[in-house]
Design an enzyme around this catalytic site. Structure first.
Site, mmCIF file in Angstrom:
data_model
loop_
_atom_site.group_PDB
_atom_site.id
_atom_site.type_symbol
_atom_site.label_atom_id
_atom_site.label_comp_id
_atom_site.label_asym_id
_atom_site.label_seq_id
_atom_site.Cartn_x
_atom_site.Cartn_y
_atom_site.Cartn_z
ATOM 1 N N ASP A 1 0.908 -1.142 0.000
ATOM 2 C CA ASP A 1 0.000 0.000 0.000
ATOM 3 C C ASP A 1 0.944 1.188 0.000
ATOM 4 O OD1 ASP A 1 -1.461 2.269 0.759
ATOM 5 O OD2 ASP A 1 -3.030 1.002 1.594
ATOM 6 N N HIS A 2 1.127 1.823 -1.147
ATOM 7 C CA HIS A 2 2.251 2.764 -1.236
ATOM 8 C C HIS A 2 2.078 3.978 -0.321
ATOM 9 C CE1 HIS A 2 -0.155 5.040 -4.175
ATOM 10 N NE2 HIS A 2 0.675 6.041 -3.996
ATOM 11 N N HIS B 1 -5.670 2.998 0.818
ATOM 12 C CA HIS B 1 -4.943 4.165 1.334
ATOM 13 C C HIS B 1 -5.692 4.897 2.450
ATOM 14 C CE1 HIS B 1 -2.753 3.221 -2.180
ATOM 15 N NE2 HIS B 1 -3.336 4.022 -3.043
HETATM 16 C C1 BG6 Z 1 -3.073 4.634 -6.661
HETATM 17 C C2 BG6 Z 1 -4.405 4.672 -7.353
HETATM 18 O O1 BG6 Z 1 -3.057 3.656 -5.668
HETATM 19 O O2 BG6 Z 1 -2.801 5.898 -6.083
HETATM 20 C C3 BG6 Z 1 -4.453 5.789 -8.378
HETATM 21 O O3 BG6 Z 1 -4.633 3.435 -7.996
HETATM 22 C C4 BG6 Z 1 -4.018 7.093 -7.781
HETATM 23 O O4 BG6 Z 1 -5.748 5.887 -8.957
HETATM 24 C C5 BG6 Z 1 -2.707 6.941 -7.037
HETATM 25 O O5 BG6 Z 1 -3.879 8.036 -8.838
HETATM 26 C C6 BG6 Z 1 -2.322 8.204 -6.321
HETATM 27 O O6 BG6 Z 1 -1.093 8.054 -5.693
HETATM 28 P P1 BG6 Z 1 -0.304 9.319 -5.159
HETATM 29 O O7 BG6 Z 1 0.891 8.748 -4.475
HETATM 30 O O8 BG6 Z 1 0.017 10.162 -6.360
HETATM 31 O O9 BG6 Z 1 -1.228 10.031 -4.228
#
Ligand code: BG6
Length: 508
Positions: free
Chosen positions: A199-200, A262
């Site tokens: 989960d980044h 997230h």
């Molecule tokens: C991803 C989603 O997990 O997170 C995307 O699948 C989204 O739809 C992205 O654009 C956003 O990541 P960040 O790090 O730019 O907020």
């Protein structure tokens, strides 16, 4: 004094706490996808550039394309040049490129996996990767089963003398049932400690800082409960549309794409009790307690909202609506905006709503957690003195402008007692000279080190689906989502959702 032996390539910020991966390689499935090119390959290079990968680290691409090792290395180099965070250094690249290999094949092709096994064995010999291999599945979940079974069949999933790990990207299922099926597939091949679910958001510095802020200080925690907190707003807004991701996004939508993972993770970090330690299981147990205590309001019609972007404006340009995007069916009911209300049914949070919202093609890109406090019980000032005073708030700015803002009332200079909101800001860029690593750098390094605290375990994934499933079912019976103009802050129903509780969304 004897000279200190130091790796000259190591980033100074990591000299304080050197966490350097031992001998290993990483196999990447899904090399042609956006995620690999924009995030994973650049993060691998950034780690190498910071001296955090072992000298013999090797990156193996596996795909259908008719490529040689050299072609794959070129793809990696192009992606590094376009997307890496740190500067391009030829000597770092040469070392990384020497360990790039490519295996051509389909995911159900036995011969290709036999070649993969031979390739990894050869790397163990040539580059000292020690039999330690991470398998990164940057592919749709429908393909997981083929790949993990092949890994097992070819003896790649475990080895008594070295480690094997599998890295999986979301979506972790479509609902609770499919998440369980996915987990069974993984669990049938890899022991739970070897499965790393990415989960980044948990790799972001500002998200980890929620824990530092809450548990390394004394001044916030006493207020962090229903006695003082009125409500919490968690926002992840994006100005982009779905771009070329129609195939992934349509049928998934904002709630599954972002809230299930997230935003619920963010909420768990904000609401959880202090863990006994930062050991992976301690942290996860506390997050799980929050997720298991979540209850939904009785009326989902009144406490949720969903929308779909229509034509509008983004960055000064006219943009298409969702239904006009390439490859989106004209009658798609996929939501590109979702807002939900949750309660955490425990002593700390009783009666405090958590409002979660996310959307594409909104006013601007911003992710933040706003903890909004109750009004002072008594204001000993004149009638008009506090007309411009709103509620105190603490806003954790996840991105961009990473930092923290505290909003409180202050006397306006002058002869009368007039009190107005002011803000106190902590800005990451001002307080620290180092730029933050990308989330994927941190998470890939943790995989290679076998360090699991920042990876949700299956129980958390299940609990998140248990929260979301009834909402998704409710929406499924509601027809098309409400349209909202691109570049605005979402559908009218989201504004009404908060207005019913006598509150308004923050304009970040
Ligand atoms: C991803 C989603 O997990 O997170 C995307 O699948 C989204 O739809 C992205 O654009 C956003 O990541 P960040 O790090 O730019 O907020």
């Amino acid at each position: 004094m004897s000279p200190v032996r130091r790796n000259p390539l190591r980033d100074p910020q990591d000299r304080r706490l050197p966490r350097i991966a031992g001998p290993c390689s990483m196999v990447l499935f899904g090399v042609t996808g956006d995620l690999s090119r924009k995030k994973i390959m650049p993060a691998v290079y950034d780690l190498a550039n910071r001296g955090l990968l072992p000298p013999g680290f090797s990156l193996v691409g596996f795909a259908r394309r008719e490529w040689e090792d050299q072609d794959f290395a070129e793809i990696v180099r192009d992606s590094v040049k376009a997307h890496a965070r740190t500067e391009f250094r030829q000597e770092v690249w040469d070392q990384l490129a020497a360990g790039c290999r490519f295996v051509q094949g389909e995911f159900d092709d036995d011969d290709a996996f036999a070649t993969l096994r031979d390739t990894l064995e050869a790397l163990d010999e040539e580059r000292g990767t020690g039999g330690n291999h991470a398998f990164y599945l940057a592919i749709p979940p429908s393909l997981f089963a083929d790949v993990v079974h092949q890994l097992k069949r070819h003896g790649l999933a475990e080895n008594p003398d070295s480690w094997r790990r599998v890295v999986v990207e979301k979506p972790f299922g479509h609902d609770l049932t499919s998440a369980r099926e996915l987990n069974d597939i993984l669990a049938g091949v890899f022991p739970s400690g070897s499965v790393f679910r990415i989960d980044h958001y948990l790799g972001k510095e500002t998200v980890q800082n929620v824990l530092a802020m809450r548990f390394a200080n004394t001044m916030f925690e006493p207020l962090w409960n229903s006695h003082y907190v009125d409500h919490v707003q968690i926002t992840m807004a994006e100005d982009i549309g779905i771009g070329g991701r129609a195939g992934y996004y349509d049928g998934i939508g904002a709630a599954r794409d972002v809230i299930q993972n997230h935003l619920l993770q963010l909420m768990a970090l904000v609401a959880m009790e202090e863990p006994a330690s930062f050991e992976a299981d301690q942290l996860r147990i506390e997050k799980e307690k929050v997720l298991s205590a979540v209850v939904l309001p009785r009326s989902l019609t009144r406490s949720t909202a969903r929308g779909q972007y229509a034509e509008g404006w983004a960055g000064g340009e006219k943009v298409r609506g969702y239904l006009q995007e390439d490859a989106i069916p004209a009658d798609s009911t996929t939501e590109t905006y979702a807002a939900i209300t949750l309660h955490v049914d425990n002593r700390r949070w009783a009666g405090v709503p958590f409002y979660l919202r996310t959307g594409k093609r909104l006013g601007r890109r911003v992710t933040e957690v706003a903890v909004v406090f109750k009004q002072a019980p008594h204001l000993p000032f004149g009638e008009h003195s506090t007309e411009q005073l709103t509620q105190n708030a603490m806003v954790i700015r996840v991105q961009p402008d990473e930092g923290l803002t505290v909003r409180f009332g202050s006397k306006v200079p002058g002869t009368s007692m007039e009190i107005r909101d002011v803000s106190m800001d902590f800005v990451y860029g001002g307080a620290f000279t180092e730029s933050s690593p990308e989330a994927y750098e941190r998470l890939i390094l943790d995989v290679l080190l076998g360090d699991p605290p920042l990876f949700p375990r299956h129980e958390e994934v299940e609990l998140s689906w248990k929260i979301l499933d009834p909402i998704l079912e409710h929406w499924a019976g509601q027809g098309a989502p409400e349209p909202y103009e691109a570049g605005t802050w979402g559908p009218e129903s989201a504004t009404e959702m908060l207005a019913r509780d006598g509150r308004t969304w923050r304009r970040p």
